[in-house]
Motif scaffolding. Structure first.
Motif, PDB file in Angstrom:
ATOM      1  N   VAL A 244     130.081  45.122  62.518  1.00 50.53           N
ATOM      2  CA  VAL A 244     129.403  45.292  63.809  1.00 50.53           C
ATOM      3  C   VAL A 244     130.349  45.853  64.872  1.00 50.53           C
ATOM      4  O   VAL A 244     130.015  46.844  65.543  1.00 50.53           O
ATOM      5  CB  VAL A 244     128.765  43.964  64.255  1.00 50.53           C
ATOM      6  CG1 VAL A 244     128.176  44.113  65.664  1.00 50.53           C
ATOM      7  CG2 VAL A 244     127.680  43.537  63.273  1.00 50.53           C
ATOM      8  N   PRO A 245     131.540  45.261  65.086  1.00 52.59           N
ATOM      9  CA  PRO A 245     132.426  45.841  66.114  1.00 52.59           C
ATOM     10  C   PRO A 245     132.882  47.256  65.796  1.00 52.59           C
ATOM     11  O   PRO A 245     133.038  48.075  66.709  1.00 52.59           O
ATOM     12  CB  PRO A 245     133.611  44.867  66.150  1.00 52.59           C
ATOM     13  CG  PRO A 245     133.537  44.093  64.895  1.00 52.59           C
ATOM     14  CD  PRO A 245     132.102  44.018  64.538  1.00 52.59           C
TER      15      PRO A 245
ATOM     16  N   PHE B 174     131.165  49.516  64.150  1.00 50.90           N
ATOM     17  CA  PHE B 174     130.031  50.401  64.436  1.00 50.90           C
ATOM     18  C   PHE B 174     129.882  50.610  65.943  1.00 50.90           C
ATOM     19  O   PHE B 174     129.639  51.728  66.411  1.00 50.90           O
ATOM     20  CB  PHE B 174     128.745  49.810  63.857  1.00 50.90           C
ATOM     21  CG  PHE B 174     127.541  50.685  64.046  1.00 50.90           C
ATOM     22  CD1 PHE B 174     127.310  51.753  63.203  1.00 50.90           C
ATOM     23  CD2 PHE B 174     126.651  50.447  65.081  1.00 50.90           C
ATOM     24  CE1 PHE B 174     126.204  52.581  63.373  1.00 50.90           C
ATOM     25  CE2 PHE B 174     125.544  51.259  65.265  1.00 50.90           C
ATOM     26  CZ  PHE B 174     125.322  52.325  64.405  1.00 50.90           C
ATOM     27  N   GLN B 175     130.039  49.524  66.720  1.00 51.89           N
ATOM     28  CA  GLN B 175     129.944  49.646  68.171  1.00 51.89           C
ATOM     29  C   GLN B 175     131.061  50.525  68.723  1.00 51.89           C
ATOM     30  O   GLN B 175     130.850  51.333  69.635  1.00 51.89           O
ATOM     31  CB  GLN B 175     130.012  48.245  68.804  1.00 51.89           C
ATOM     32  CG  GLN B 175     129.802  48.232  70.311  1.00 51.89           C
ATOM     33  CD  GLN B 175     128.418  48.708  70.709  1.00 51.89           C
ATOM     34  OE1 GLN B 175     127.463  48.530  69.961  1.00 51.89           O
ATOM     35  NE2 GLN B 175     128.314  49.331  71.873  1.00 51.89           N
ATOM     36  N   LEU B 176     132.271  50.384  68.159  1.00 52.02           N
ATOM     37  CA  LEU B 176     133.388  51.224  68.594  1.00 52.02           C
ATOM     38  C   LEU B 176     133.110  52.693  68.296  1.00 52.02           C
ATOM     39  O   LEU B 176     133.393  53.573  69.121  1.00 52.02           O
ATOM     40  CB  LEU B 176     134.666  50.774  67.892  1.00 52.02           C
ATOM     41  CG  LEU B 176     135.934  51.577  68.203  1.00 52.02           C
ATOM     42  CD1 LEU B 176     136.300  51.438  69.680  1.00 52.02           C
ATOM     43  CD2 LEU B 176     137.086  51.114  67.317  1.00 52.02           C
TER      44      LEU B 176
ATOM     45  N   VAL C 217     130.210  54.097  68.092  1.00 48.60           N
ATOM     46  CA  VAL C 217     129.175  54.566  69.029  1.00 48.60           C
ATOM     47  C   VAL C 217     129.788  54.898  70.384  1.00 48.60           C
ATOM     48  O   VAL C 217     129.498  55.938  70.988  1.00 48.60           O
ATOM     49  CB  VAL C 217     128.068  53.501  69.164  1.00 48.60           C
ATOM     50  CG1 VAL C 217     127.107  53.883  70.294  1.00 48.60           C
ATOM     51  CG2 VAL C 217     127.307  53.352  67.848  1.00 48.60           C
ATOM     52  N   GLU C 218     130.672  54.009  70.864  1.00 52.16           N
ATOM     53  CA  GLU C 218     131.278  54.221  72.179  1.00 52.16           C
ATOM     54  C   GLU C 218     132.167  55.465  72.196  1.00 52.16           C
ATOM     55  O   GLU C 218     132.257  56.165  73.200  1.00 52.16           O
ATOM     56  CB  GLU C 218     132.108  52.999  72.578  1.00 52.16           C
ATOM     57  CG  GLU C 218     131.296  51.732  72.813  1.00 52.16           C
ATOM     58  CD  GLU C 218     130.403  51.849  74.031  1.00 52.16           C
ATOM     59  OE1 GLU C 218     130.731  52.630  74.943  1.00 52.16           O
ATOM     60  OE2 GLU C 218     129.350  51.175  74.061  1.00 52.16           O
TER      61      GLU C 218
END
Length: 285
Positions: free
Chosen positions: A132-133, A135-137, A139-140
């Motif tokens: 999850v982190p 994937f979020q990184l 995206v950002e």
């Protein structure tokens, strides 16, 4: 004496069973792509499990390879796997060698504790746990559907263990060579390139093969970060080789699996013959 003989017989029987356990799937992988209608059974000429049927020699065909070549994403996915694996391995070897050399030569407080902490954390926090982190990184940083972004993320996951492995090679190289080069005016980077790297080539080769093998078979991260099927590696494309009914297409899977295995095997044989795989430096003292 009898107990010794029985023990040896039991030992060799166990070894034979283990060899058969690992060899039979490899035989299937090698023979199934050349069979017109492959099944989960290994067809041996002149042998059949049904006593009422006649033994038939299995046919030979290259149509399975033709079908894989005509698949729109099969062969391109092998190229994608090559790009991801080689790109990650190059980054891992370069960055890990520089970090390992610095940690080997510079005395820092808590250096060993830092190394073991990095190795421990990289073992505990696996790709699944950090899914999850990461994937979020991605995206950002706008790295979704970017092979470069995936290479950077995979490199970060492999670096701690690579640094730990290469530091052992760096520790075993004599410092007198570096001191001699420093006397003649060599810069630190020149010392690393012309003195240290030739001495630790077996270690670099070992880490390079290890990195390629890890990326070549990685499914989770490419599946999460690469939504464009044209950029996906072979590990992801393999899961699409099914029939319309959801059944495994054994002809395609076996042929693609054979092609998928060949590059890694050839790389291992080449590096093993040229450099060998050993966990010590290049000079025996």
């Amino acid at each position: 004496m009898t107990r010794f003989v029985l023990g040896r017989i039991g030992f060799y029987t166990l070894i034979a069973v283990l060899l058969a356990f690992f060899t039979i799937p490899l035989l299937w992988l090698v023979t199934a792509p050349f069979t017109p209608d492959p099944t989960y059974e290994i067809k041996v000429p002149g042998f059949t499990s049904d006593p009422t049927s006649e033994a038939k020699v299995p046919g030979f065909t290259l149509d399975n390879f033709r079908a894989v070549a005509e698949h729109p994403y099969a062969l391109p996915s092998l190229y994608n796997s090559l790009v991801l694996s080689v790109g990650t391995a190059v980054l891992v070897v370069v960055l890990a060698s520089l970090a390992a050399y610095a940690l080997s030569r510079v005395r820092l407080p808590g250096r060993d504790a830092l190394l073991y902490a990095l190795l421990l954390l990289s073992s505990i926090i696996t790709g699944t746990a950090a899914m999850v982190p990461l994937f979020q990184l991605a995206v950002e940083l706008n790295l979704i559907d970017s092979q470069l972004g995936l290479i950077l993320i995979l490199t970060g996951g492999l670096l701690p263990a690579a640094i730990f492995m290469l530091k052992d090679f760096m520790d075993s190289t004599p410092k007198s060579y570096e001191e001699s080069a420093r006397v003649f005016g060599a810069t630190p980077l020149q010392i690393v390139r012309h003195v240290v790297v030739p001495l630790v080539r077996p270690g670099l080769a070992t880490v390079g093969v290890w990195a390629v093998a890890n990326v070549w078979g990685n499914f989770l991260m490419p599946y999460l970060l690469l939504s464009d099927v044209e950029k996906q590696p072979a590990a992801v494309i393999t899961y699409t080789l099914y029939t319309e009914g959801g059944q495994a297409n054994l002809s395609m899977l076996s042929t693609f699996g054979l092609l998928y295995s060949i590059p890694v095997v050839l790389m291992y044989l080449f590096v093993s013959k040229k450099y060998g795989f050993r966990f010590h430096g290049g000079i025996k003292r």
